[in-house]
Write an enzyme that holds these catalytic residues in place. Sequence first.
Site, PDB file in Angstrom:
ATOM      1  N   PRO A 103       0.861  -1.214  -0.046  1.00 53.21           N
ATOM      2  CA  PRO A 103       0.106   0.033   0.027  1.00 53.21           C
ATOM      3  C   PRO A 103       0.733   1.200   0.137  1.00 53.21           C
ATOM      4  CG  PRO A 103      -0.029  -0.894   2.174  1.00 53.21           C
ATOM      5  CD  PRO A 103       0.747  -1.998   1.309  1.00 53.21           C
ATOM      6  N   SER A 109      -7.264   5.422   0.085  1.00 49.32           N
ATOM      7  CA  SER A 109      -6.298   4.945  -0.978  1.00 49.32           C
ATOM      8  C   SER A 109      -4.932   4.993  -0.192  1.00 49.32           C
ATOM      9  CB  SER A 109      -6.347   6.203  -1.805  1.00 49.32           C
ATOM     10  OG  SER A 109      -5.005   6.295  -2.538  1.00 49.32           O
ATOM     11  N   CYS A 110      -4.037   4.351  -0.857  1.00 52.16           N
ATOM     12  CA  CYS A 110      -2.708   3.933  -0.184  1.00 52.16           C
ATOM     13  C   CYS A 110      -1.638   4.904  -0.803  1.00 52.16           C
ATOM     14  CB  CYS A 110      -2.467   2.598  -0.866  1.00 52.16           C
ATOM     15  SG  CYS A 110      -3.477   1.287  -0.587  1.00 52.16           S
ATOM     16  N   VAL A 111      -1.569   5.385  -1.780  1.00 53.16           N
ATOM     17  CA  VAL A 111      -0.529   6.148  -2.480  1.00 53.16           C
ATOM     18  C   VAL A 111      -0.507   7.649  -2.583  1.00 53.16           C
ATOM     19  CG1 VAL A 111       0.020   4.563  -4.067  1.00 53.16           C
ATOM     20  CG2 VAL A 111      -1.913   5.982  -4.647  1.00 53.16           C
TER      21      VAL A 111
END
Lengths: 430, 103
Positions: free
Chosen positions: A297, B101-103
């Site tokens: 992630p 979200s990850c980014v």
Amino acid sequence: MKKLLILGAGTAGTMMLNKLDKKLDKKEWEITIIDKDDTHYYQPGFLFIPFGIYKPKDVVKSRKEFFPAGTHFIIDEVDKINGDDNKVILKSGEVLTYDVLIVATGTTPVPSETEGLMGPLWYKDIFDFYTFEGASLLAKKLENWKGGKLVINLAETTIKCPVAPLEFAFLADAYFTEKGIRDKVEINYVTPLSGAFTKPIATKMLSQLMEKKNIHVVPDFYLEHVDNDLKKIVSYDGMEVEFDLLVSIPTNMGADMVANSNMSDEDDLNFIPTNKETLQHKQHENIFVIGDATNLPTSKAGSVTHFEGEILIENILSFINGKPLEAKFDGHANCFIETGFGKAALIDFNYTTEPLPGQFPIPVLGPMGLLKETRINHMGKLAFKWIYWHMLLTGKSLPVSTNMSMTGKKAPKKEENKEKEEPQQEEVLL
Amino acid sequence: MDTLTINKSAIKVNEEGYFTDPSQWNEDIAVEMAKQQNIDLSEKHFEVLHFLRNKYAEEVPLTIRKVGKSGIVDIKEFYKLFPGGPLKISSKIAGIPKPVSCV
């Protein structure tokens, strides 16, 4: 002889090859690296090709040029990994065995995942710029384009280099301004995210910049298909955006080999479930995964790969020596964001800390402004090409700490925290 | 932190109305939550809600694509079940935090 196999000779694979070459005892270990061809692209340079800032030839070199002397290099495609038998099967039929395997097979845009994206207008009025071919053809298109509706669209949320589409928008604004036709170009940035970027504070700064540059953001747009006849993109819930020129960031997927090996994650994007701290494969303890191929992630980006490499070399040495894997990756990412007209912004973050404003201290190069547009950041971005070829690929340490540092960063104040909760700056996917 | 009273239960939610304690959820509460979004929950809806809750419990990051690959609904059906922002809305009704979200 024990065997260490590296699948993929891109940024991650080449870097690991150079690091391992220095650390492993050659009397004991044989290292082999595999890729489908001998062409290494400087992928961060693809962004500059459409605007004529780089020529296509500026970003291409031989993979071999960056291998240590005596490297065993096989040019072939990997068909699949058989993790239970420690075997890799190549397309040619050759079967390789390994004691330790490093998977560095990266990610590729797959436009065929979206209906109509590769229709009659593909490479006529629809382009990508994350491939050598797409970026080169788009350069020719832009040279003669007289203006109209430019639509930049992200097909999915998980993409390589998540800031590159924003950079493309900023550089397009500068390019058309300098050409004197900015008033004839309408720039729409159409994204499945709830705003210009994912993290709240960076999204706020970037949204303001988009507004200033007259780039219109269309959020929460999840692409279903491209209508080639009516020249519009259509979302799953029926939203439509018309284009004259569509610059698409197609769905990104890991290698087909991942699916053949039954190693894909659950969304069938072929990213490999990987321990986010140790970089070990979730099922097989002698398989390690690095770079864009993982499902970690954090951003799929060269800087992340570099920081992962510093952790992975330690963990592989520990694994080989039967010791616990003590090095832990924190998700550190560090990206320059070109904002046009000779300026750039810089962001630095990890799994738990979002990009914050402040100063980024780099020994020798000096402090760079975080989350603000400066000329020195732009110089840093351009200097990175040299650093990439000469330091990053060859596995040298860069003057940036592997784990993210809070030095120079300004943590958000209460009010800013509150703004986090406003819908426009959500950290939400969809 | 706010409190939402549904069926006489005091549910702990954040500023946007997402559960902060997913264990407070049950199907009756989901029915009431869905009503506020003008959604009548069908069996299909519940299949999706349970899928989301299971994935959340397994710490699997959720995306629209992942729901579309679940075998329960495709993406189009997911949008029909939870119009507007299917993942945001369904996560709220499923009593799990908003997917990030990850980014």
